[in-house]
Design an enzyme around this catalytic site. Structure first.
Site, PDB file in Angstrom:
ATOM      1  N   HIS A 109      43.214  49.666  25.007  1.00  0.00           N
ATOM      2  CA  HIS A 109      42.712  49.542  23.572  1.00  0.00           C
ATOM      3  C   HIS A 109      41.251  50.522  23.788  1.00  0.00           C
ATOM      4  O   HIS A 109      40.567  50.333  25.159  1.00  0.00           O
ATOM      5  CB  HIS A 109      42.438  48.344  23.276  1.00  0.00           C
ATOM      6  CG  HIS A 109      41.608  48.192  21.952  1.00  0.00           C
ATOM      7  ND1 HIS A 109      42.063  48.314  20.893  1.00  0.00           N
ATOM      8  CD2 HIS A 109      40.172  47.817  21.773  1.00  0.00           C
ATOM      9  CE1 HIS A 109      41.200  48.342  19.669  1.00  0.00           C
ATOM     10  NE2 HIS A 109      40.034  47.966  20.445  1.00  0.00           N
ATOM     11  N   GLU A 143      47.758  37.226  19.299  1.00  0.00           N
ATOM     12  CA  GLU A 143      46.593  37.544  18.567  1.00  0.00           C
ATOM     13  C   GLU A 143      46.284  39.188  18.818  1.00  0.00           C
ATOM     14  O   GLU A 143      45.815  39.398  20.215  1.00  0.00           O
ATOM     15  CB  GLU A 143      45.367  36.639  19.012  1.00  0.00           C
ATOM     16  CG  GLU A 143      44.091  36.760  17.856  1.00  0.00           C
ATOM     17  CD  GLU A 143      43.362  35.642  18.606  1.00  0.00           C
ATOM     18  OE1 GLU A 143      41.803  35.874  17.949  1.00  0.00           O
ATOM     19  OE2 GLU A 143      43.457  34.786  19.313  1.00  0.00           O
ATOM     20  N   GLN A 173      38.786  58.237  30.669  1.00  0.00           N
ATOM     21  CA  GLN A 173      38.733  57.259  31.379  1.00  0.00           C
ATOM     22  C   GLN A 173      40.057  56.292  31.460  1.00  0.00           C
ATOM     23  O   GLN A 173      40.841  55.761  32.405  1.00  0.00           O
ATOM     24  CB  GLN A 173      37.537  56.209  31.359  1.00  0.00           C
ATOM     25  CG  GLN A 173      36.542  56.883  31.483  1.00  0.00           C
ATOM     26  CD  GLN A 173      36.206  57.386  33.093  1.00  0.00           C
ATOM     27  OE1 GLN A 173      36.698  56.737  33.941  1.00  0.00           O
ATOM     28  NE2 GLN A 173      35.820  58.555  33.193  1.00  0.00           N
TER      29      GLN A 173
HETATM   30  N1  NHR Z   1      50.359  43.616  18.392  1.00  0.00           N
HETATM   31  C1  NHR Z   1      49.870  42.408  18.673  1.00  0.00           C
HETATM   32  N2  NHR Z   1      50.470  41.186  18.223  1.00  0.00           N
HETATM   33  N3  NHR Z   1      48.913  42.100  19.667  1.00  0.00           N
HETATM   34  C2  NHR Z   1      48.280  43.147  19.977  1.00  0.00           C
HETATM   35  O1  NHR Z   1      47.107  42.967  20.887  1.00  0.00           O
HETATM   36  C3  NHR Z   1      48.474  44.597  19.689  1.00  0.00           C
HETATM   37  C4  NHR Z   1      49.717  44.632  18.818  1.00  0.00           C
HETATM   38  C5  NHR Z   1      50.250  45.904  18.107  1.00  0.00           C
HETATM   39  C6  NHR Z   1      49.489  47.156  18.756  1.00  0.00           C
HETATM   40  C7  NHR Z   1      47.453  48.169  19.806  1.00  0.00           C
HETATM   41  C8  NHR Z   1      46.230  48.081  19.092  1.00  0.00           C
HETATM   42  C9  NHR Z   1      45.097  48.779  19.711  1.00  0.00           C
HETATM   43  O2  NHR Z   1      45.068  49.146  20.873  1.00  0.00           O
HETATM   44  C10 NHR Z   1      48.290  46.867  19.527  1.00  0.00           C
HETATM   45  C11 NHR Z   1      47.867  45.711  20.083  1.00  0.00           C
HETATM   46  C12 NHR Z   1      47.570  48.946  15.520  1.00  0.00           C
HETATM   47  C13 NHR Z   1      46.434  48.312  14.867  1.00  0.00           C
HETATM   48  C14 NHR Z   1      46.736  48.371  13.250  1.00  0.00           C
HETATM   49  O3  NHR Z   1      45.947  48.038  12.512  1.00  0.00           O
HETATM   50  C15 NHR Z   1      45.618  47.483  15.481  1.00  0.00           C
HETATM   51  C16 NHR Z   1      45.393  47.585  16.793  1.00  0.00           C
HETATM   52  C17 NHR Z   1      46.242  48.057  17.569  1.00  0.00           C
HETATM   53  C18 NHR Z   1      47.309  48.955  17.042  1.00  0.00           C
HETATM   54  N4  NHR Z   1      47.859  49.070  12.648  1.00  0.00           N
HETATM   55  C19 NHR Z   1      48.212  49.077  11.368  1.00  0.00           C
HETATM   56  C20 NHR Z   1      49.351  48.044  10.813  1.00  0.00           C
HETATM   57  O4  NHR Z   1      49.214  48.001   9.837  1.00  0.00           O
HETATM   58  C21 NHR Z   1      48.594  50.494  11.034  1.00  0.00           C
HETATM   59  C22 NHR Z   1      47.697  51.483  11.392  1.00  0.00           C
HETATM   60  C23 NHR Z   1      48.388  53.071  11.321  1.00  0.00           C
HETATM   61  O5  NHR Z   1      49.613  53.073  11.526  1.00  0.00           O
HETATM   62  O6  NHR Z   1      47.729  53.936  11.789  1.00  0.00           O
HETATM   63  O7  NHR Z   1      50.228  47.825  11.778  1.00  0.00           O
HETATM   64  O8  NHR Z   1      44.164  49.272  18.933  1.00  0.00           O
HETATM   65  C1  GAR Z   2      43.970  56.171  22.851  1.00  0.00           C
HETATM   66  O1  GAR Z   2      42.753  56.370  22.971  1.00  0.00           O
HETATM   67  C2  GAR Z   2      44.278  54.882  22.743  1.00  0.00           C
HETATM   68  O2  GAR Z   2      43.403  53.956  23.731  1.00  0.00           O
HETATM   69  C3  GAR Z   2      44.068  54.664  21.517  1.00  0.00           C
HETATM   70  O3  GAR Z   2      44.772  55.798  20.767  1.00  0.00           O
HETATM   71  C4  GAR Z   2      44.626  57.047  21.633  1.00  0.00           C
HETATM   72  C5  GAR Z   2      46.047  57.518  22.186  1.00  0.00           C
HETATM   73  O4  GAR Z   2      45.967  58.394  22.722  1.00  0.00           O
HETATM   74  N1  GAR Z   2      45.004  53.387  21.158  1.00  0.00           N
HETATM   75  C6  GAR Z   2      44.906  52.992  19.813  1.00  0.00           C
HETATM   76  O5  GAR Z   2      43.844  53.208  19.042  1.00  0.00           O
HETATM   77  C7  GAR Z   2      45.902  51.768  19.420  1.00  0.00           C
HETATM   78  N2  GAR Z   2      45.539  51.441  18.171  1.00  0.00           N
HETATM   79  P1  GAR Z   2      47.624  59.073  23.224  1.00  0.00           P
HETATM   80  O6  GAR Z   2      48.677  58.897  22.326  1.00  0.00           O
HETATM   81  O7  GAR Z   2      47.306  60.331  23.799  1.00  0.00           O
HETATM   82  O8  GAR Z   2      47.836  58.193  24.262  1.00  0.00           O
END
Ligand code: NHR
Ligand code: GAR
Length: 208
Positions: A109, A143, A173
């Site tokens: 993340h 969560e 990084q």
């Molecule tokens: N799911 C759970 N239950 N817990 C986590 O810790 C998760 C997960 C799913 C994805 C990656 C996460 C990130 O690294 C991840 C962690 C998508 C959203 C989001 O809001 C938020 C966090 C992350 C990934 N997605 C929208 C949705 O409605 C769609 C956004 C889009 O399609 O561009 O799912 O940040």
């Molecule tokens: C990365 O910076 C990752 O941490 C972030 O998106 C980029 C993906 O790059 N992830 C999220 O924001 C998940 N919600 P990549 O497709 O080149 O690995």
């Protein structure tokens, strides 16, 4: 050999970093497949060119999140993974899904969790006047962005940074840290106690 399945939604540069390190460093692991929720994800072509199996489960074709999660799980389990690696995967996963892979699903993340969970982390860090930013590798739990922290990498926020500049600095990084953390998992070096992750050999879980 541990079997790794990588989930992507787009570019897949973290996927590449993990797959290349796995091959180059001879981990006791193999990338069994790359699975995307987006048919157009650039990372799919990269994986296919290297002979890695790919699959697509297009979330737009499902009525409900639960139906998408179930189809995704079926596609993934066909590859019998020991570890699921989220690499720029952009769909929030439901509790049934996360429970099924609890303890064997990692995410990177782009913030120093628990600050800036969710989306647009770089913009929010700049707007908050943060002087430090970074990325976090964590186990995925129900969560969002709250699972046990495996490793963190910090970078400065520099005067004049825009979102793209900061994102690029953080991403470099991520490409160092994520392969390191995935390798720890496949080598059985990680222990989770009371929500805190330790490396059994005492390796530094912070990159500066
Ligand atoms: N799911 C759970 N239950 N817990 C986590 O810790 C998760 C997960 C799913 C994805 C990656 C996460 C990130 O690294 C991840 C962690 C998508 C959203 C989001 O809001 C938020 C966090 C992350 C990934 N997605 C929208 C949705 O409605 C769609 C956004 C889009 O399609 O561009 O799912 O940040
Ligand atoms: C990365 O910076 C990752 O941490 C972030 O998106 C980029 C993906 O790059 N992830 C999220 O924001 C998940 N919600 P990549 O497709 O080149 O690995």
């Amino acid at each position: 050999m541990k079997r790794i399945v990588i989930l992507i939604s787009g570019r897949g540069s973290n996927m590449q970093a993990v797959a290349e390190a796995c091959a180059r460093e001879g981990w006791p692991a193999t990338v069994a497949a790359v699975v995307s929720n987006r048919p157009q994800a650039a990372g799919l072509a990269w994986a296919a060119e290297r002979g890695i199996a790919t699959a697509v489960v297009d979330h737009t074709r499902f009525e409900t999140r639960a139906a998408f999660d179930a189809a995704l799980r079926e596609a993934i389990d066909a590859f019998a993974p020991d570890l699921l690696v989220l690499a720029g995967f952009m769909r929030i996963l439901g509790a049934d899904f996360t429970r099924h892979y609890e303890g064997r699903m990692l995410n990177v993340h782009p913030s120093l969790l628990p600050a800036f969970t969710g989306l647009h982390t770089h913009r929010r860090a700049i707007e908050a006047g943060c002087k430090l930013a970074g990325a976090t590798v964590h186990f995925v739990t129900a969560e969002l962005d709250h699972g046990p922290i495996v490793a963190q990498a910090v970078v400065p926020v520099l005067p004049g940074d825009d979102e793209a500049a900061l994102a690029g600095r953080v991403l470099r990084q991520e490409h160092r840290m994520y392969p390191m953390a995935v390798r720890w998992f496949v080598e059985g070096q990680l222990r989770v106690e009371g929500g805190v992750v330790h490396h059994v050999g005492g390796a530094a879980q912070l990159l500066v």
